[in-house]
Design a protein around this motif. Sequence first.
Motif, PDB file in Angstrom:
ATOM      1  N   ALA A 179       3.963  -0.494   5.137  1.00 18.07           N
ATOM      2  CA  ALA A 179       3.267  -1.626   4.529  1.00 18.07           C
ATOM      3  C   ALA A 179       1.770  -1.577   4.808  1.00 18.07           C
ATOM      4  CB  ALA A 179       3.859  -2.937   5.040  1.00 18.07           C
ATOM      5  N   ALA A 180       1.389  -1.237   6.036  1.00 19.68           N
ATOM      6  CA  ALA A 180      -0.030  -1.188   6.392  1.00 19.68           C
ATOM      7  C   ALA A 180      -0.754  -0.094   5.607  1.00 19.68           C
ATOM      8  CB  ALA A 180      -0.182  -0.957   7.895  1.00 19.68           C
ATOM      9  N   LEU A 181      -0.141   1.076   5.489  1.00 18.97           N
ATOM     10  CA  LEU A 181      -0.758   2.162   4.727  1.00 18.97           C
ATOM     11  C   LEU A 181      -0.823   1.822   3.242  1.00 18.97           C
ATOM     12  CD1 LEU A 181       0.856   5.275   6.465  1.00 18.97           C
ATOM     13  CD2 LEU A 181      -1.531   4.534   6.593  1.00 18.97           C
ATOM     14  N   ALA A 182       0.207   1.169   2.729  1.00 21.71           N
ATOM     15  CA  ALA A 182       0.198   0.769   1.322  1.00 21.71           C
ATOM     16  C   ALA A 182      -0.920  -0.225   1.043  1.00 21.71           C
ATOM     17  CB  ALA A 182       1.545   0.166   0.944  1.00 21.71           C
ATOM     18  N   MET A 183      -1.128  -1.157   1.956  1.00 23.47           N
ATOM     19  CA  MET A 183      -2.210  -2.117   1.792  1.00 23.47           C
ATOM     20  C   MET A 183      -3.565  -1.422   1.828  1.00 23.47           C
ATOM     21  SD  MET A 183      -3.156  -5.363   4.222  1.00 23.47           S
ATOM     22  CE  MET A 183      -4.796  -6.106   4.112  1.00 23.47           C
ATOM     23  N   LEU A 184      -3.721  -0.462   2.727  1.00 27.89           N
ATOM     24  CA  LEU A 184      -4.985   0.274   2.834  1.00 27.89           C
ATOM     25  C   LEU A 184      -5.289   1.038   1.552  1.00 27.89           C
ATOM     26  CD1 LEU A 184      -7.395   1.414   4.447  1.00 27.89           C
ATOM     27  CD2 LEU A 184      -5.837   3.188   5.306  1.00 27.89           C
ATOM     28  N   PHE A 185      -4.330   1.836   1.094  1.00 30.43           N
ATOM     29  CA  PHE A 185      -4.557   2.635  -0.110  1.00 30.43           C
ATOM     30  C   PHE A 185      -4.679   1.753  -1.353  1.00 30.43           C
ATOM     31  CE2 PHE A 185      -2.567   6.056   2.501  1.00 30.43           C
ATOM     32  CZ  PHE A 185      -3.626   6.950   2.438  1.00 30.43           C
ATOM     33  N   GLY A 186      -3.897   0.679  -1.413  1.00 34.29           N
ATOM     34  CA  GLY A 186      -3.986  -0.216  -2.558  1.00 34.29           C
ATOM     35  C   GLY A 186      -5.345  -0.887  -2.664  1.00 34.29           C
ATOM     36  N   THR A 187      -5.903  -1.285  -1.524  1.00 34.60           N
ATOM     37  CA  THR A 187      -7.224  -1.913  -1.527  1.00 34.60           C
ATOM     38  C   THR A 187      -8.309  -0.920  -1.927  1.00 34.60           C
ATOM     39  OG1 THR A 187      -6.518  -3.442   0.222  1.00 34.60           O
ATOM     40  CG2 THR A 187      -8.890  -3.182  -0.125  1.00 34.60           C
ATOM     41  N   ILE A 188      -8.213   0.308  -1.423  1.00 31.83           N
ATOM     42  CA  ILE A 188      -9.209   1.326  -1.758  1.00 31.83           C
ATOM     43  C   ILE A 188      -9.152   1.676  -3.240  1.00 31.83           C
ATOM     44  CG2 ILE A 188      -9.882   3.730  -1.384  1.00 31.83           C
ATOM     45  CD1 ILE A 188      -9.017   3.423   1.514  1.00 31.83           C
ATOM     46  N   VAL A 189      -7.956   1.928  -3.739  1.00 34.77           N
ATOM     47  CA  VAL A 189      -7.814   2.290  -5.154  1.00 34.77           C
ATOM     48  C   VAL A 189      -8.193   1.112  -6.049  1.00 34.77           C
ATOM     49  CG1 VAL A 189      -6.174   3.002  -6.936  1.00 34.77           C
ATOM     50  CG2 VAL A 189      -6.062   4.023  -4.663  1.00 34.77           C
ATOM     51  N   GLY A 190      -7.846  -0.099  -5.635  1.00 36.41           N
ATOM     52  CA  GLY A 190      -8.169  -1.270  -6.433  1.00 36.41           C
ATOM     53  C   GLY A 190      -9.652  -1.514  -6.576  1.00 36.41           C
ATOM     54  N   ASN A 191     -10.430  -1.108  -5.591  1.00 40.03           N
ATOM     55  CA  ASN A 191     -11.877  -1.253  -5.661  1.00 40.03           C
ATOM     56  C   ASN A 191     -12.554  -0.082  -6.365  1.00 40.03           C
ATOM     57  OD1 ASN A 191     -12.989  -3.720  -4.090  1.00 40.03           O
ATOM     58  ND2 ASN A 191     -11.342  -2.970  -2.805  1.00 40.03           N
ATOM     59  N   GLY A 192     -11.791   0.920  -6.738  1.00 46.82           N
ATOM     60  CA  GLY A 192     -12.343   2.064  -7.456  1.00 46.82           C
ATOM     61  C   GLY A 192     -12.355   1.833  -8.955  1.00 46.82           C
ATOM     62  N   ARG A 193     -12.719   2.887  -9.675  1.00 52.04           N
ATOM     63  CA  ARG A 193     -12.818   2.804 -11.132  1.00 52.04           C
ATOM     64  C   ARG A 193     -11.653   3.488 -11.836  1.00 52.04           C
ATOM     65  NH1 ARG A 193     -18.816   5.146 -11.711  1.00 52.04           N
ATOM     66  NH2 ARG A 193     -17.988   6.423 -10.007  1.00 52.04           N
ATOM     67  N   MET A 194     -10.620   3.823 -11.102  1.00 52.53           N
ATOM     68  CA  MET A 194      -9.452   4.470 -11.692  1.00 52.53           C
ATOM     69  C   MET A 194      -8.688   3.475 -12.559  1.00 52.53           C
ATOM     70  SD  MET A 194      -6.372   6.461  -9.691  1.00 52.53           S
ATOM     71  CE  MET A 194      -7.564   7.477  -8.825  1.00 52.53           C
ATOM     72  N   ASP A 195      -8.260   3.914 -13.746  1.00 54.00           N
ATOM     73  CA  ASP A 195      -7.524   3.009 -14.621  1.00 54.00           C
ATOM     74  C   ASP A 195      -6.146   2.724 -14.036  1.00 54.00           C
ATOM     75  OD1 ASP A 195      -5.422   4.882 -15.913  1.00 54.00           O
ATOM     76  OD2 ASP A 195      -7.300   5.950 -16.225  1.00 54.00           O
ATOM     77  N   LEU A 196      -5.507   1.692 -14.573  1.00 55.29           N
ATOM     78  CA  LEU A 196      -4.267   1.184 -13.982  1.00 55.29           C
ATOM     79  C   LEU A 196      -3.145   2.213 -14.028  1.00 55.29           C
ATOM     80  CD1 LEU A 196      -3.050  -1.301 -12.660  1.00 55.29           C
ATOM     81  CD2 LEU A 196      -2.358  -2.100 -14.926  1.00 55.29           C
ATOM     82  N   ARG A 197      -3.076   3.001 -15.101  1.00 53.90           N
ATOM     83  CA  ARG A 197      -2.001   3.989 -15.212  1.00 53.90           C
ATOM     84  C   ARG A 197      -2.132   5.060 -14.142  1.00 53.90           C
ATOM     85  NH1 ARG A 197      -1.089   6.553 -21.018  1.00 53.90           N
ATOM     86  NH2 ARG A 197      -0.755   4.320 -21.395  1.00 53.90           N
ATOM     87  N   ARG A 198      -3.345   5.563 -13.951  1.00 55.25           N
ATOM     88  CA  ARG A 198      -3.556   6.579 -12.923  1.00 55.25           C
ATOM     89  C   ARG A 198      -3.384   5.995 -11.531  1.00 55.25           C
ATOM     90  NH1 ARG A 198      -8.986   9.667 -15.231  1.00 55.25           N
ATOM     91  NH2 ARG A 198      -7.999  10.632 -17.060  1.00 55.25           N
ATOM     92  N   ALA A 199      -3.816   4.746 -11.356  1.00 57.93           N
ATOM     93  CA  ALA A 199      -3.643   4.099 -10.056  1.00 57.93           C
ATOM     94  C   ALA A 199      -2.167   3.940  -9.720  1.00 57.93           C
ATOM     95  CB  ALA A 199      -4.336   2.738 -10.058  1.00 57.93           C
ATOM     96  N   GLY A 200      -1.354   3.613 -10.729  1.00 57.56           N
ATOM     97  CA  GLY A 200       0.079   3.504 -10.499  1.00 57.56           C
ATOM     98  C   GLY A 200       0.721   4.839 -10.176  1.00 57.56           C
TER      99      GLY A 200
END
Length: 202
Positions: free
Chosen positions: A63-84
């Motif tokens: 859960a902690a790693l998922a939150m870390l990576f999710g926050t980093i990717v969410g603040n990036g410019r990657m589109d939702l499909r690639r982020a998923g």
Amino acid sequence: MERTVPRLRAVAQALVPPIDGGRLRFRGGLVALPIFLVINLLYPLSLQQADWVETSAHLSYVAALAMLFGTIVGNGRMDLRRAGALGAALGTFVVLILTIYADSGGTLRERAAIVAVHVNNWLTQVVAGEAATDPTAFVLFLGASVWAASYMGSLALAREHRVWDAILLCGFCLVVNVSLALTSLIFDLVVFTLCTLVLLTR
């Protein structure tokens, strides 16, 4: 050779756009960060309290790693499909590695072989129509649910800044676990509700 390097760099930037450091932030500031961390940790902690399987201590790290990576990717410019897709790939790797290390002793190769044998035995029993008793596949499923809830929630909060989008899946998983558990986990729901209310005010 001189032309190949810029092309490879351009392809890499197209596949994984760079993260804008100036946009790297968390909704509500640093004060809300530990609150959201508690919200994400409540689901794996409730799984441990429910005692569905013996191997569940590593789910908090998932859960902690998922939150870390999710926050980093969410603040990036990657589109939702690639982020998923990136989240699915990272989640598969993280859940497998942590489950392998938590499941047994020995070297990484030996642990991976043991987990593979357990999963193979489970699949064989299911295909044969027998009652599957090996819990390894269930542990992997729990790890996947923890990763999905935390990663998607963190991604939604970082990108859309809407708390309800962030806590919906995590809250649903927590409610299902609390309702099915044989032990009383009402305190987890109370803490989850209070933390959610505090996060909504940020």
